[in-house]
Write a protein that holds these residues in place. Structure first.
Motif, PDB file in Angstrom:
ATOM      1  N   UNK A  15       0.819  -1.216   0.000  1.00  0.00           N
ATOM      2  CA  UNK A  15       0.000   0.000   0.000  1.00  0.00           C
ATOM      3  C   UNK A  15       0.850   1.263   0.000  1.00  0.00           C
ATOM      4  N   UNK A  16       1.911   1.276   0.800  1.00  0.00           N
ATOM      5  CA  UNK A  16       2.815   2.425   0.851  1.00  0.00           C
ATOM      6  C   UNK A  16       3.517   2.624  -0.490  1.00  0.00           C
ATOM      7  N   UNK A  17       3.938   1.517  -1.092  1.00  0.00           N
ATOM      8  CA  UNK A  17       4.596   1.593  -2.394  1.00  0.00           C
ATOM      9  C   UNK A  17       3.647   2.170  -3.445  1.00  0.00           C
ATOM     10  N   UNK A  18       2.384   1.782  -3.380  1.00  0.00           N
ATOM     11  CA  UNK A  18       1.408   2.264  -4.358  1.00  0.00           C
ATOM     12  C   UNK A  18       1.209   3.773  -4.257  1.00  0.00           C
ATOM     13  N   UNK A  19       1.217   4.305  -3.051  1.00  0.00           N
ATOM     14  CA  UNK A  19       1.081   5.755  -2.877  1.00  0.00           C
ATOM     15  C   UNK A  19       2.271   6.477  -3.498  1.00  0.00           C
ATOM     16  N   UNK A  20       3.479   5.922  -3.306  1.00  0.00           N
ATOM     17  CA  UNK A  20       4.680   6.526  -3.883  1.00  0.00           C
ATOM     18  C   UNK A  20       4.651   6.471  -5.403  1.00  0.00           C
ATOM     19  N   UNK A  21       4.086   5.403  -5.942  1.00  0.00           N
ATOM     20  CA  UNK A  21       4.078   5.204  -7.391  1.00  0.00           C
ATOM     21  C   UNK A  21       3.213   6.238  -8.110  1.00  0.00           C
ATOM     22  N   UNK A  22       2.335   6.899  -7.368  1.00  0.00           N
ATOM     23  CA  UNK A  22       1.407   7.853  -7.973  1.00  0.00           C
ATOM     24  C   UNK A  22       1.873   9.307  -7.819  1.00  0.00           C
ATOM     25  N   UNK A  23       3.101   9.485  -7.369  1.00  0.00           N
ATOM     26  CA  UNK A  23       3.632  10.845  -7.250  1.00  0.00           C
ATOM     27  C   UNK A  23       5.135  10.825  -7.471  1.00  0.00           C
ATOM     28  N   UNK A  24       5.721  11.992  -7.594  1.00  0.00           N
ATOM     29  CA  UNK A  24       7.157  12.093  -7.767  1.00  0.00           C
ATOM     30  C   UNK A  24       7.820  11.960  -6.401  1.00  0.00           C
ATOM     31  N   UNK A  40      12.943   0.330 -26.611  1.00  0.00           N
ATOM     32  CA  UNK A  40      12.653  -1.028 -27.054  1.00  0.00           C
ATOM     33  C   UNK A  40      11.814  -1.827 -26.078  1.00  0.00           C
ATOM     34  N   UNK A  41      12.019  -3.123 -26.098  1.00  0.00           N
ATOM     35  CA  UNK A  41      11.308  -4.072 -25.256  1.00  0.00           C
ATOM     36  C   UNK A  41      11.932  -4.056 -23.861  1.00  0.00           C
ATOM     37  N   UNK A  42      11.148  -3.704 -22.851  1.00  0.00           N
ATOM     38  CA  UNK A  42      11.674  -3.446 -21.505  1.00  0.00           C
ATOM     39  C   UNK A  42      11.326  -4.580 -20.548  1.00  0.00           C
ATOM     40  N   UNK A  43      12.312  -4.998 -19.760  1.00  0.00           N
ATOM     41  CA  UNK A  43      12.081  -5.888 -18.623  1.00  0.00           C
ATOM     42  C   UNK A  43      12.395  -5.106 -17.358  1.00  0.00           C
ATOM     43  N   UNK A  44      11.413  -4.992 -16.465  1.00  0.00           N
ATOM     44  CA  UNK A  44      11.686  -4.384 -15.162  1.00  0.00           C
ATOM     45  C   UNK A  44      11.521  -5.436 -14.085  1.00  0.00           C
ATOM     46  N   UNK A  45      12.590  -5.665 -13.340  1.00  0.00           N
ATOM     47  CA  UNK A  45      12.540  -6.651 -12.263  1.00  0.00           C
ATOM     48  C   UNK A  45      12.203  -5.962 -10.947  1.00  0.00           C
ATOM     49  N   UNK A  46      11.577  -6.718 -10.041  1.00  0.00           N
ATOM     50  CA  UNK A  46      11.141  -6.159  -8.753  1.00  0.00           C
ATOM     51  C   UNK A  46      10.420  -4.834  -8.968  1.00  0.00           C
ATOM     52  N   UNK A  47       9.390  -4.898  -9.775  1.00  0.00           N
ATOM     53  CA  UNK A  47       8.682  -3.691 -10.193  1.00  0.00           C
ATOM     54  C   UNK A  47       7.963  -2.998  -9.049  1.00  0.00           C
ATOM     55  N   UNK A  48       7.731  -3.723  -7.961  1.00  0.00           N
ATOM     56  CA  UNK A  48       7.000  -3.124  -6.846  1.00  0.00           C
ATOM     57  C   UNK A  48       5.612  -2.699  -7.284  1.00  0.00           C
ATOM     58  N   UNK A  49       5.202  -1.499  -6.901  1.00  0.00           N
ATOM     59  CA  UNK A  49       3.872  -0.998  -7.260  1.00  0.00           C
ATOM     60  C   UNK A  49       3.888  -0.151  -8.523  1.00  0.00           C
ATOM     61  N   UNK A  50       5.008  -0.170  -9.253  1.00  0.00           N
ATOM     62  CA  UNK A  50       5.053   0.539 -10.531  1.00  0.00           C
ATOM     63  C   UNK A  50       5.519   1.980 -10.450  1.00  0.00           C
ATOM     64  N   UNK A  51       6.428   2.279  -9.534  1.00  0.00           N
ATOM     65  CA  UNK A  51       6.928   3.654  -9.386  1.00  0.00           C
ATOM     66  C   UNK A  51       7.555   4.182 -10.670  1.00  0.00           C
ATOM     67  N   UNK A  52       8.180   3.298 -11.440  1.00  0.00           N
ATOM     68  CA  UNK A  52       8.860   3.735 -12.677  1.00  0.00           C
ATOM     69  C   UNK A  52       7.916   3.935 -13.857  1.00  0.00           C
ATOM     70  N   UNK A  70       0.620  -9.005  -4.173  1.00  0.00           N
ATOM     71  CA  UNK A  70      -0.041  -7.755  -3.811  1.00  0.00           C
ATOM     72  C   UNK A  70       0.620  -6.567  -4.492  1.00  0.00           C
ATOM     73  N   UNK A  71       1.939  -6.581  -4.577  1.00  0.00           N
ATOM     74  CA  UNK A  71       2.653  -5.529  -5.307  1.00  0.00           C
ATOM     75  C   UNK A  71       2.219  -5.513  -6.767  1.00  0.00           C
ATOM     76  N   UNK A  72       2.116  -6.687  -7.358  1.00  0.00           N
ATOM     77  CA  UNK A  72       1.709  -6.779  -8.764  1.00  0.00           C
ATOM     78  C   UNK A  72       0.308  -6.213  -8.959  1.00  0.00           C
ATOM     79  N   UNK A  73      -0.597  -6.505  -8.046  1.00  0.00           N
ATOM     80  CA  UNK A  73      -1.954  -5.964  -8.154  1.00  0.00           C
ATOM     81  C   UNK A  73      -1.945  -4.440  -8.082  1.00  0.00           C
ATOM     82  N   UNK A  74      -1.129  -3.898  -7.200  1.00  0.00           N
ATOM     83  CA  UNK A  74      -1.010  -2.434  -7.115  1.00  0.00           C
ATOM     84  C   UNK A  74      -0.413  -1.875  -8.405  1.00  0.00           C
TER      85      UNK A  74
END
Length: 203
Positions: A15-24, A40-52, A70-74
């Motif tokens: 949940x905390x990671x998801x909040x960070x992912x939605x802001x700078x 090109x074709x991107x692989x991101x490992x340990x993506x967390x909640x999608x901050x990138x 749960x991270x993947x769902x976020x």
């Protein structure tokens, strides 16, 4: 088993990671600088909640991996908000089974601190990246400042127990001993934060 404990720790933090992912976040300038060269074709490992995700273009081809469901769902929610098409995988990166030389860009940000065997992960990244591709890392580790590093060593057991992260790993040594070709490194905050541009060394 250590990996199961790690998963549980990160599940609690999703949940905390998801909040960070939605802001700078505070590391915005480093992420933006590093990921500006994504292509090109991107692989991101340990993506967390999608901050990138905010740094990728809408037409990007992304495969995102994390061992926490749960991270993947976020991250799926963040991807939808950013209009990104992402293939998600719930997998332990250390055991990730994907075809070799599949990706133009491989991304890892602030994740090497948590793997039981970071040297194996670095080797795997080199295997998965195309020969003419790039590996982009934003990682933290032990500082070259003696006072700061002594505090990091002192705090490491507690930080590892609470959030599953090592704060005293020698990232530059890990990179130097890895199978990657390091093209460029920029370090900040008393050499505790590292931006790394690398490429694989395929035989």
């Amino acid at each position: 088993m250590e990996i199961n404990r790690q998963i549980k720790l990160f599940e609690k933090q999703a949940g905390k990671y998801a909040k960070r992912a939605r802001k700078q976040t505070v590391d915005h300038k480093w992420r933006r600088k590093l990921l500006h060269s994504v292509e090109g074709n991107i692989l991101e490992i340990s993506v967390g909640a999608g901050t990138n995700f905010q740094y990728y273009s809408e037409d990007a081809e992304i495969t995102a991996v994390d061992f926490s469901p749960t991270m993947i769902e976020q991250a799926k929610g963040v991807a939808a908000e950013q209009n990104l098409k992402v293939d998600f995988m719930v997998e332990n990166v250390e055991e990730l089974d994907l075809p070799a030389c599949s990706f133009d860009t491989v991304v890892s940000t602030l994740s090497m601190c948590s793997y039981p065997h970071p040297e194996k992960v670095l080797e795997k990244l080199g295997t998965l990246c195309k020969e003419n591709g790039q590996i982009l890392l934003l990682e933290h580790g032990v500082s070259t400042n003696r006072l700061v590093s002594s505090l990091q060593h002192m705090m490491d057991p507690l930080v590892k127990k609470r959030i599953g992260c090592h704060v005293n790993r020698d990232m530059l040594k890990l990179l130097d001993e890895s199978t990657l070709e390091i093209k460029r490194v920029e370090s900040s905050l008393l050499n505790s934060i590292h931006l790394v541009w690398a490429r694989p060394l395929h035989s």
